[in-house]
Design an enzyme around this catalytic site. Structure first.
Site, PDB file in Angstrom:
ATOM      1  NE  ARG A 114      -3.885   0.454   1.783  1.00 61.86           N
ATOM      2  CZ  ARG A 114      -5.167   0.345   2.169  1.00 61.86           C
ATOM      3  NH1 ARG A 114      -5.700   1.344   3.114  1.00 61.86           N
ATOM      4  NH2 ARG A 114      -6.128  -0.346   1.488  1.00 61.86           N
ATOM      5  CG  HIS A 141      -8.147  -0.046  -3.310  1.00 63.78           C
ATOM      6  ND1 HIS A 141      -7.517  -1.018  -3.152  1.00 63.78           N
ATOM      7  CD2 HIS A 141      -8.792   0.474  -2.219  1.00 63.78           C
ATOM      8  CE1 HIS A 141      -7.629  -1.551  -1.801  1.00 63.78           C
ATOM      9  NE2 HIS A 141      -8.399  -0.425  -1.526  1.00 63.78           N
ATOM     10  CD  GLN A 144     -12.888  -1.695  -1.879  1.00 60.11           C
ATOM     11  OE1 GLN A 144     -12.001  -1.641  -0.911  1.00 60.11           O
ATOM     12  NE2 GLN A 144     -14.102  -2.230  -1.970  1.00 60.11           N
ATOM     13  CG  ASP A 234     -13.744   6.363  -1.519  1.00 65.18           C
ATOM     14  OD1 ASP A 234     -13.423   6.005  -0.468  1.00 65.18           O
ATOM     15  OD2 ASP A 234     -12.803   6.263  -2.519  1.00 65.18           O
ATOM     16  CB  CYS A 274     -14.271   1.137  -0.876  1.00 71.65           C
ATOM     17  SG  CYS A 274     -13.801   2.741  -0.677  1.00 71.65           S
TER      18      CYS A 274
HETATM   19  N1   CP Z   1     -11.326  -0.455   1.421  1.00 73.45           N
HETATM   20  C1   CP Z   1     -10.172  -0.455   2.316  1.00 73.45           C
HETATM   21  O1   CP Z   1      -9.251  -0.449   1.339  1.00 73.45           O
HETATM   22  O2   CP Z   1      -9.833  -0.460   3.387  1.00 73.45           O
HETATM   23  P1   CP Z   1      -8.840  -0.197   4.283  1.00 73.45           P
HETATM   24  O3   CP Z   1      -8.329   1.405   3.815  1.00 73.45           O
HETATM   25  O4   CP Z   1      -9.073  -0.153   5.771  1.00 73.45           O
HETATM   26  O5   CP Z   1      -7.814  -1.129   3.742  1.00 73.45           O
HETATM   27  N1  NVA Z   2      -9.931   6.600  -1.836  1.00 71.96           N
HETATM   28  C1  NVA Z   2      -9.613   5.961  -0.424  1.00 71.96           C
HETATM   29  C2  NVA Z   2      -9.861   4.564  -0.392  1.00 71.96           C
HETATM   30  C3  NVA Z   2      -9.802   4.171   1.031  1.00 71.96           C
HETATM   31  C4  NVA Z   2      -9.653   2.460   1.059  1.00 71.96           C
HETATM   32  C5  NVA Z   2      -8.155   6.442   0.029  1.00 71.96           C
HETATM   33  O1  NVA Z   2      -7.178   6.264  -1.099  1.00 71.96           O
HETATM   34  O2  NVA Z   2      -7.902   6.919   0.884  1.00 71.96           O
END
Ligand code: CP
Ligand code: NVA
Length: 316
Positions: A114, A141, A144, A234, A274
């Site tokens: 990540r 992502h 997801q 989101d 999400c």
């Molecule tokens: N949806 C998602 O990726 O959640 P987290 O940021 O908690 O991993």
């Molecule tokens: N768009 C959000 C998704 C979190 C799972 C972010 O990148 O913070």
């Protein structure tokens, strides 16, 4: 010479960086495998396909779902996980990404990352001789999106022919979902304030990867949801954009998924998010806790979708 050979080996490796790189058949395969693995879990017929494999998770940003669902998925499939906070391993600053990738490839069988910048993943994928999985970047992502597609398939029988309306920012989640939906024959609509739609760089990649398919970008959330089978929400401010929070809250005020917006959509509409949800900002309690929302089923599907990805990359 040796570095070049290692690099060309690394280039032949299969990774999971963006849905843009997947064919429709690969995506369909991953989706049916996700459903099969979900059923196997429920029936107690899962097999330890990752026995003896070690997968490391390296996270530069916080996470609940991605971290826990990957760790659980790996454990269910008989593998071992190793979690490393990005700041402790010094990803990209303690040593080069090339050296990091080549070192880690000596120890582990795959890496889930990540990261703040997609370029980190792209560079690591050039040098790693084990698969790299994108657990969220600024641009994508894909894990997801695979869980989202599984959820839509569960709700409607298939993704093809459905209209998915993403209300909010043209962000990483929206981009991956738009690609997945389009590749599977759904219509994707992004409803966002002016200036927050998809950037031209992404649209170019999208057109190239989908053979010139189109998506719709609107600035009117009410007009957008009238045709929706799915409304997707989101956060307005993604991780890494915290300095823009106040401005974004103001710009996105009309893009909250609330009871009034839901009333404009067809009665059968499903609401996906999400998570994490910022209740009272992009979505209200009324919608999150109401009968249209399938966000927790969706969160659960992360587990099954990621098992499919892990097996696709690692099963012998
Ligand atoms: N949806 C998602 O990726 O959640 P987290 O940021 O908690 O991993
Ligand atoms: N768009 C959000 C998704 C979190 C799972 C972010 O990148 O913070």
């Amino acid at each position: 010479m040796r570095a070049n050979r290692q690099r060309s080996l690394a280039q032949a490796m299969r990774h999971f960086l963006k849905l843009l790189a997947l064919t429709k058949d690969e995506l369909t395969h991953l989706l049916s495998e996700s459903a099969r693995l979900k059923a196997a879990r429920q029936q107690g017929t899962e097999t330890p396909t990752l026995a003896g494999r070690i997968i490391t998770l390296i996270f530069e940003k916080p996470s609940l779902r991605t971290r826990v669902s990957f760790e659980t998925a790996i454990t269910h499939l008989g593998g071992t996980f190793l979690f490393l906070p990005g700041n402790e391993v010094g990803l990209g600053w303690r040593e080069t990404l090339a050296d990091f990738g080549r070192t880690m490839s000596q120890y582990v069988d795959a890496m889930v990352l990540r990261v703040f910048h997609q370029s980190t993943l792209n560079e690591l994928a050039r040098w790693s001789s084990v698969p790299i999985i994108n657990g969220l970047s600024d641009e994508a992502h894909p894990c997801q999106a695979l869980a989202d597609l599984l959820t839509i398939q569960e709700c409607f029988g298939e993704v093809k022919g459905k209209t998915i309306v993403f209300v909010g920012d043209g962000n990483n989640v929206a981009k991956s979902l738009s690609v997945g939906c389009t590749k599977l024959g759904a219509k994707f609509v992004l409803a966002s304030p002016p200036g927050y739609g998809f950037d031209e760089g992404f649209l170019e990649e999208f057109r190239h990867s989908t053979g010139g398919a189109t998506l719709e970008m609107l600035n009117d959330p009410i007009a957008a949801v009238r045709q929706a089978d799915v409304i997707y929400s989101d956060v307005f401010t993604s991780m890494g954009q915290e300095a823009e929070r106040e401005e974004r809250l103001a710009r996105f005020a009309a893009f909250q998924v609330n009871g009034a917006l839901l009333a404009k959509a067809p009665k059968h509409v499903k609401v996906l998010h999400c998570l994490p949800a910022h209740r009272g900002e992009e979505i209200t309690d009324e919608v999150m806790d109401g009968p249209h929302c399938v966000a927790f089923q969706q969160a659960g599907n992360r587990l099954h979708a990621q098992k499919a990805v892990l097996e696709w990359l690692l099963k012998r």
